[in-house]
Design a protein around this motif. Structure first.
Motif, short mmCIF file in Angstrom:
data_model
loop_
_atom_site.label_atom_id
_atom_site.label_comp_id
_atom_site.label_asym_id
_atom_site.label_seq_id
_atom_site.Cartn_x
_atom_site.Cartn_y
_atom_site.Cartn_z
N VAL A 292 0.86 -1.17 0.00
CA VAL A 292 0.00 0.00 0.00
C VAL A 292 0.90 1.23 0.00
N GLN A 293 0.54 2.22 -0.81
CA GLN A 293 1.38 3.40 -0.96
C GLN A 293 0.51 4.66 -0.94
N PRO A 294 0.26 5.24 0.26
CA PRO A 294 -0.49 6.51 0.33
C PRO A 294 0.45 7.70 0.14
N SER A 295 -0.08 8.78 -0.41
CA SER A 295 0.72 10.00 -0.59
C SER A 295 -0.21 11.18 -0.78
N PHE A 296 0.27 12.36 -0.45
CA PHE A 296 -0.47 13.58 -0.73
C PHE A 296 0.52 14.68 -1.09
N ALA A 297 0.05 15.65 -1.85
CA ALA A 297 0.89 16.74 -2.33
C ALA A 297 0.30 18.07 -1.87
N ALA A 310 5.66 3.74 1.39
CA ALA A 310 5.31 2.46 0.77
C ALA A 310 5.51 1.36 1.80
N LEU A 311 4.47 0.62 2.05
CA LEU A 311 4.51 -0.50 2.99
C LEU A 311 4.27 -1.78 2.21
N ILE A 312 5.23 -2.70 2.26
CA ILE A 312 5.18 -3.91 1.44
C ILE A 312 5.49 -5.13 2.31
N TYR A 313 4.66 -6.13 2.17
CA TYR A 313 4.93 -7.43 2.81
C TYR A 313 5.18 -8.44 1.71
N ALA A 326 9.35 -1.15 4.75
CA ALA A 326 8.76 0.20 4.76
C ALA A 326 9.73 1.16 4.09
N TYR A 327 9.21 2.00 3.19
CA TYR A 327 10.06 2.90 2.42
C TYR A 327 9.51 4.33 2.46
N PRO A 328 10.41 5.32 2.49
CA PRO A 328 9.95 6.71 2.40
C PRO A 328 9.66 7.10 0.96
N LYS A 329 8.72 8.01 0.78
CA LYS A 329 8.38 8.57 -0.53
C LYS A 329 8.16 10.07 -0.33
N VAL A 330 9.25 10.83 -0.28
CA VAL A 330 9.18 12.26 0.01
C VAL A 330 9.93 13.02 -1.07
#
Length: 582
Positions: A292-297, A310-313, A326-330
């Motif tokens: 699941v990968q939530p994001s907002f701008a 990004a959260l991945i199993y 778990a990964y950052p997306k910034v």
């Protein structure tokens, strides 16, 4: 000046009369104003010398009132202005656009190239697209013991529909690729008697085949914005097989007045090889990533931000087990000088799903004995500047630090002693994959110049420094790469272009199994840097017919892109194109 007070009083009374009239209209009663004394202005003395003396002659200061009357009468005129006519500029005849085209070309090395693209609109909503591509060569590189022919063909068909609130499409694709493991190693100390080896056995071609099935749904007025589904099956001539299924829904919803974009991911890969490179039976591999990968701008003044994660199993049947990542997306950007200079920075990460098909597309000479595992890109931290040097020159410069765990590296398989059970890829002429934790510091930049609508030039370069955890070198990865291109339309019917590639030195590692264990041998191999220069020339005979000429590797270098695999030298390809409608 003597009559000034009376003039002021007269104007004041006139204004008062108008005001009173307005008040009467509004229902307010009238009043009588009696002027007792006219206003007598006085001027106090100034403390400076008067530049214009005051004339005290009373007679001279008197002004006689001037009375005049204008008698207006029409004047007959016979003048009729001529209507202006705009000068007509020569308009360029708009080029007719066709929906379909076909290309066919032939060249040296027995090369045949063809391409066909078709599209048809059934109505304003439904459409059909189809593309067929083919590229093959009979080979002919000097000094080779085995054939070096190859073939790449594919077909792709898409049917779709566009409605007011949604659209969808479905596609089918098939690809076929054939080539030979012609990079036979002939080391000076190699004791193998090559005359005992059947060239017919070695000359058997490897082939890869892929079937793709996919569908996409897009919506405009509901929470679900897009839904993508793709299925692919990949197999080769050695009973290796692999399937991949990807499902990706994209959602958009509002939370606390912020638009939140969320992508869900289901990515499954599974496959099997008949054996490993040592001849041992291999079990199948399977990886399923759920993410699941939530994001907002958001944007404020000259700043722009994008924040997400990004959260991945990852579930697997391999011995290292299932894991959570778990990964950052910034990302952020700042307009320092408008669009002339924009500073940007960010940090990113991802779990890359490695597949047999992806490896074979990057290096067609891999052996069907690979170890498949995902790559954990922990972070990719970057910062850079981009913008415009002028109205027609843009630039982009970036520095990045990347940490990848379990990064896949191509490395040459060792040369086996001859045995009747040997496969075509057992003679130092194939590649395997090794994994290592790699830290990469990279500087990259590019310039793009559109000097006019007829001239465009671009150049990109990247300098990388690799730090390895276990391996001696970052096998087959160059430290420096550069590519440049230019396109010029120099006559109404003629255009030309060039593409230049420079790839720096790379390191590989190959072991000869016949070396004695006590012999100290450096198995590191260095692949020389190379320059590949290409040119093309296009001629447009009319709106339908055209011709092209392509000159590739004009420096005639038989450089090695992979160890022991020289490429074709100077190549010429000429052909024609045709555009049409049904």
């Amino acid at each position: 000046m003597k009559n000034s007070p009376y003039l002021v009083v007269f104007l004041f009374v006139l204004w008062g009369s108008n005001s009173l009239s307005a008040q009467v209209k509004d229902g307010i009663g009238t009043e009588v104003v009696n002027v007792v004394k006219p206003y007598t202005p006085t001027i106090s003395d100034a403390f400076k010398v008067k530049e214009v003396p005051v004339v005290e002659d009373e007679e001279n200061s008197k002004k006689e009132p001037i009375q005049y009357t204008i008698f207006s009468f029409p004047v007959a005129s016979t003048f009729v202005p001529a209507k202006g006519n705009a000068v007509q500029a020569d308009k360029a005849v708009p080029e007719k656009l066709f929906e379909n085209y076909a290309q066919l070309g032939v060249g040296n090395y027995g090369t045949v190239f063809s391409e066909l693209y078709l599209t048809h609109d059934f109505d304003s909503h439904n459409f059909l697209n189809a593309a067929v591509k083919h590229l093959s060569s009979a080979g002919g590189i000097k000094g080779l013991e085995l054939p070096d022919s190859y073939l790449k063909s594919g077909v792709d068909i898409t049917y779709g529909s566009k409605q007011q609130t949604y659209s969808w499409d479905a596609n089918f694709g098939y690809q076929l690729q054939k080539q030979h493991w012609y990079g036979i190693t002939k080391l000076a100390d190699n004791p193998i008697d090559w005359t005992q080896i059947s060239k017919d056995q070695l000359a058997k071609a490897q082939n890869y085949q892929t079937i793709n099935l996919g569908a996409n749904l897009r919506f405009t007025d509901i929470l679900l914005k897009q839904l993508g589904l793709n299925y692919s099956r990949f197999w080769d001539a050695h009973n290796s097989s692999e399937i991949r299924v990807k499902l990706r829904p994209d959602l958009v919803f509002t939370l606390l007045d912020k638009e939140i974009k969320t992508s869900l991911l289901v990515d499954h890969v599974s496959g099997a090889f008949t054996k490993d490179f040592n001849g041992q039976t291999l079990g199948g591999y399977s990886f399923t990533n759920l993410g699941v990968q939530p994001s907002f701008a958001m944007q404020q003044d000259d700043w722009s931000f994008s924040v997400g994660t990004a959260l991945i199993y990852s579930l697997t049947n391999q011995e290292f087990g299932s894991k959570f990542f778990a990964y950052p997306k910034v990302a952020a950007s700042l307009k320092v000088v408008g669009d002339l200079m924009v500073f940007y920075t960010g940090i990113d990460g991802d779990l890359k799903q490695n597949t047999f098909r992806d490896f074979a597309q990057e290096n067609a000479f891999v052996s069907p004995t690979l170890l498949i595992a995902p790559t954990n890109k922990q972070f990719d931290a970057f910062a850079g500047l981009k913008g415009k040097l002028s109205s027609y020159i843009s630039y982009d410069m970036k520095a990045a630090m990347i940490q990848e765990n379990n990064k896949a590296l191509f490395i040459s398989n060792y040369l086996k002693a001859y045995a009747p059970s040997n496969e075509q890829y057992d003679f130092g002429n194939s590649f395997g994959v090794v994994y290592d934790n790699v830290k990469t510091f990279q500087l990259s930049g590019g310039l793009r110049s559109d000097l006019s609508k007829d001239i465009a030039v671009g150049v990109n370069a990247a300098l990388s420094k690799y730090t390895m955890a276990n391996q001696t070198y970052a096998w087959n990865l160059p430290q420096f790469q550069l590519n440049a291109n230019a396109e010029v339309a120099f006559l109404p019917k003629w255009s030309a272009g060039t593409a230049l590639f420079f790839v720096g030195e790379r390191k590989d590692y190959q072991v000869n199994q016949m070396d004695l264990p006590l012999v100290a041998v450096d198995y590191t191999r260095t692949l020389k840097s190379y320059v590949d220069a290409n040119f093309h020339l296009n001629y447009k005979h009319n709106e339908r017919w055209g011709a092209f000429l392509k000159l590739n590797n004009v420096l005639n270098q038989n450089y090695e892109r992979w160890l022991n695999y020289p490429v074709q030298g100077f190549q010429v390809l000429a052909g024609a194109s045709y555009k049409f409608d049904f």
